[in-house]
Design an enzyme around this catalytic site. Structure first.
Site, PDB file in Angstrom:
ATOM      1  N   SER A 148       0.842  -1.201   0.000  1.00 46.50           N
ATOM      2  CA  SER A 148       0.000   0.000   0.000  1.00 46.50           C
ATOM      3  C   SER A 148       0.872   1.245   0.000  1.00 46.50           C
ATOM      4  O   SER A 148       2.033   1.213   0.431  1.00 46.50           O
ATOM      5  CB  SER A 148      -0.881  -0.002   1.255  1.00 46.50           C
ATOM      6  OG  SER A 148      -1.524   1.244   1.428  1.00 46.50           O
ATOM      7  N   TYR A 161      -2.959  -0.390   9.774  1.00 45.77           N
ATOM      8  CA  TYR A 161      -2.887  -0.870   8.393  1.00 45.77           C
ATOM      9  C   TYR A 161      -1.570  -0.462   7.744  1.00 45.77           C
ATOM     10  O   TYR A 161      -0.872  -1.275   7.140  1.00 45.77           O
ATOM     11  CB  TYR A 161      -4.069  -0.303   7.607  1.00 45.77           C
ATOM     12  CG  TYR A 161      -4.108  -0.722   6.150  1.00 45.77           C
ATOM     13  CD1 TYR A 161      -4.620  -1.956   5.790  1.00 45.77           C
ATOM     14  CD2 TYR A 161      -3.657   0.131   5.146  1.00 45.77           C
ATOM     15  CE1 TYR A 161      -4.674  -2.345   4.460  1.00 45.77           C
ATOM     16  CE2 TYR A 161      -3.697  -0.241   3.824  1.00 45.77           C
ATOM     17  CZ  TYR A 161      -4.223  -1.476   3.477  1.00 45.77           C
ATOM     18  OH  TYR A 161      -4.267  -1.849   2.156  1.00 45.77           O
TER      19      TYR A 161
END
Length: 256
Positions: A148, A161
């Site tokens: 990500s 995350y």
């Protein structure tokens, strides 16, 4: 065999794709299968798994599915053995499964942290430990982690995350150091903002969607299909000298 087939064909290879029933994982599973690999798709929901695999088999691909929970060590190990029992030991491992729990950091619970790390970081580690050494013994392997932007920068409440994805990129480098001398490459694919179910919280807000598109150089947000070519490249003989790298598939968002 023609030149391009020699570079990019996955004929005779076995692939395992976690999170392969939706989003980026589904697109990658489709790409690998159409390039010739036998693909086992892993996720939790059986209905979505069956639908994804039915699409592949109807297109003439060799594919199967295994349902399992990647949030526990026992679940990961069970999935690994079941998946390896379908077509044989995988030559290609794609870790695309992930969970996206992102409350403000001050509201993050121990349970949120533990589950995020278990699925996003520990499961790829355990699968790598199971399959990486055997790939090395055979002299060929490809491990691809889907990470990500939040592995590199903080935005839209990265929280646990972002930490898990940053750890995953470090894991890729460690795995590359361990196994690349034996023919196993390990890399990460770094998405920008992609319109998938995992990003439903943001994709339902048209103002935020437009603002994120403006941050790219190509003027649009990503689609799951944008990852197909990169995944085939990183799975194929063409990427034999590419390892420990983060390949940004983000329309230029990260450099704009």
């Amino acid at each position: 065999m023609g030149y391009l087939e020699g570079l990019f064909s996955l004929e005779g290879r076995n692939a395992l794709v976690t999170g392969g029933s939706s989003g980026i994982g589904k697109a990658i599973a489709r790409a690998l299968a159409r390039a010739g690999a036998s693909v086992v798709v892993v996720a939790r929901r059986e209905a979505e798994l069956k639908a994804a695999v039915d699409e592949l088999t109807e297109a003439g691909c060799r594919a199967a599915w295994v349902s399992g929970d990647l949030a526990t060590r026992a679940g990961v190990r069970t999935v690994a053995e079941e998946a390896a029992g379908v077509f044989g030991e995988p030559d290609i491992l794609v870790n695309s499964a992930g969970i996206n729990i992102r409350p403000p950091l001050s509201e993050l619970t121990d349970e949120d942290w533990d589950r995020t790390m278990a699925v996003n970081l520990e499961a790829p580690f355990l699968l790598g430990q199971r399959f990486g050494p055997r790939m090395a013994e055979r002299g060929y392997g490809r491990i691809i982690h889907v990470t990500s932007q939040q592995a590199h920068r903080a935005f839209v409440q990265s929280g646990a995350y972002g930490v898990s994805k940053g750890g995953l990129e470090s894991l890729a480098r460690s795995q590359a150091e361990a196994w690349s001398p034996y023919g196993v490459t390990v890399n990460t694919l770094v998405p920008g903002f992609v319109m998938t179910p995992l990003n439903e919280r943001l994709s339902s807000d048209p103002v935020k969607v437009a603002a994120l598109a403006e941050r790219t150089m190509v003027g649009r947000n990503g689609l799951a299909g944008d990852f197909e070519g990169a995944a085939v490249f990183l799975s194929s003989p063409a990427s034999a000298y590419v390892t420990g790298q983060a390949l940004f598939v983000d329309g230029g968002l990260s450099v704009h």
